[in-house]
Scaffold this motif. Structure first.
Motif, short mmCIF file in Angstrom:
data_model
loop_
_atom_site.label_atom_id
_atom_site.label_comp_id
_atom_site.label_asym_id
_atom_site.label_seq_id
_atom_site.Cartn_x
_atom_site.Cartn_y
_atom_site.Cartn_z
N ALA A 190 0.83 -1.20 0.00
CA ALA A 190 0.00 0.00 0.00
C ALA A 190 0.87 1.26 0.00
O ALA A 190 0.56 2.24 -0.69
CB ALA A 190 -0.94 -0.01 1.20
N SER A 191 1.96 1.23 0.74
CA SER A 191 2.87 2.38 0.79
C SER A 191 3.53 2.60 -0.56
O SER A 191 3.66 3.73 -1.03
CB SER A 191 3.93 2.18 1.86
N ALA A 192 3.94 1.51 -1.23
CA ALA A 192 4.55 1.62 -2.55
C ALA A 192 3.53 2.16 -3.56
O ALA A 192 3.86 3.01 -4.39
CB ALA A 192 5.09 0.27 -3.00
N LEU A 193 2.29 1.70 -3.47
CA LEU A 193 1.24 2.20 -4.35
C LEU A 193 0.99 3.69 -4.09
O LEU A 193 0.86 4.47 -5.04
CB LEU A 193 -0.05 1.40 -4.15
N ASN A 194 0.94 4.08 -2.82
CA ASN A 194 0.78 5.50 -2.48
C ASN A 194 1.92 6.34 -3.04
O ASN A 194 1.71 7.44 -3.54
CB ASN A 194 0.69 5.70 -0.97
N ALA A 195 3.13 5.80 -2.96
CA ALA A 195 4.30 6.51 -3.50
C ALA A 195 4.16 6.69 -5.01
O ALA A 195 4.38 7.78 -5.54
CB ALA A 195 5.59 5.76 -3.16
N ASN A 196 3.78 5.62 -5.70
CA ASN A 196 3.63 5.70 -7.15
C ASN A 196 2.54 6.70 -7.53
O ASN A 196 2.72 7.49 -8.46
CB ASN A 196 3.31 4.33 -7.73
N THR A 197 1.43 6.68 -6.81
CA THR A 197 0.33 7.60 -7.09
C THR A 197 0.77 9.04 -6.89
O THR A 197 0.50 9.91 -7.72
CB THR A 197 -0.88 7.26 -6.20
N LEU A 198 1.46 9.29 -5.78
CA LEU A 198 1.93 10.64 -5.51
C LEU A 198 2.94 11.09 -6.56
O LEU A 198 2.83 12.19 -7.11
CB LEU A 198 2.55 10.74 -4.12
N LEU A 199 3.91 10.24 -6.85
CA LEU A 199 4.94 10.60 -7.82
C LEU A 199 4.33 10.83 -9.21
O LEU A 199 4.75 11.73 -9.93
CB LEU A 199 6.03 9.55 -7.87
#
Length: 165
Positions: free
Chosen positions: A23-32
Motif C-alpha cells: 500500500a505504501s509503494a502504491l501511495n508513492a507511485n500515485t503521488l509521484l
C-alpha cells in the motif's frame, strides 16, 4: 496460500506487513505520478532536499533491500553515491527525473516478484547484515523487520514529497 492449508499467526503477520509495504509503494507511485518532473526539481522547503533527491534516495535505499534480504545484487548501484552517501546537490551527475521514474517502475516489479517467491518461513530468517551468532540472540533481526523499517522510511519521505503538491 491454498484454502486447505492452515493459516498461522506468522502467515497473518507477514501478510499484514507486506500489505502495508504494498500500500505504501502504491501511495508513492500515485503521488509521484501526480507530480511533474519540474515539480520534483523543487526543494521540499527552502534549503531542504529536492523531490528528485528523495526519489533517487528511495530507489537507492530499496536497492539495498535486495542485498539485505539476500535476493540478489542491486539494480542501480550507481545511485548509492549521489543519493545515500552524499547530500542533495553534492553530486552534479545524477539521472533525470524521467530516468528515475523508469528505475522505480522496474525496481517495483522485480521486488514484487521476489517478495511473492518468499515463504512465510523465509521472512523470519536472518537478513544479511546480522551474523548467525547475533541472530541466535536477536531473532527479531529478520527479513520481515527490514520490510517494517523500510516501510516507515518510505512513509517518512512520502510525507516530505506531499509538501510539493
Amino acid at each position: 496460500m491454498k484454502q486447505s492449508e492452515t493459516i498461522t499467526q506468522a502467515d497473518i503477520s507477514v501478510k499484514m506487513v507486506l500489505d502495508r509495504w504494498n500500500a505504501s509503494a502504491l501511495n508513492a507511485n500515485t503521488l509521484l505520478d501526480s507530480l511533474s518532473d519540474e515539480t520534483l526539481m523543487k526543494e521540499i522547503a527552502p534549503g531542504k532536499n529536492r523531490g528528485i533527491y528523495l526519489l533517487g534516495h528511495l530507489i537507492a535505499v530499496h536497492d539495498d533491500m535486495l542485498i539485505l534480504l539476500d535476493m540478489g545484487e542491486k539494480l542501480y548501484p550507481e545511485l548509492n553515491e549521489p543519493f545515500i552517501k552524499y547530500a542533495d546537490k553534492a553530486s552534479t551527475e545524477i539521472p533525470t527525473v524521467s530516468e528515475l521514474r523508469l528505475y522505480l517502475t522496474k525496481q517495483n516489479e522485480i521486488m514484487k516478484q521476489k517478495f511473492e517467491a518468499f515463504t512465510t518461513d523465509d521472512w523470519f530468517k536472518k537478513h544479511t547484515a546480522v551474523s548467525a551468532e547475533d541472530f541466535v540472540n536477536e531473532p527479531h533481526r529478520n527479513k520481515l523487520n527490514i520490510i517494517i523499517t523500510r516501510t516507515s522510511h518510505l512513509q517518512y519521505h512520502l510525507g516530505q514529497l506531499r509538501l510539493l503538491k
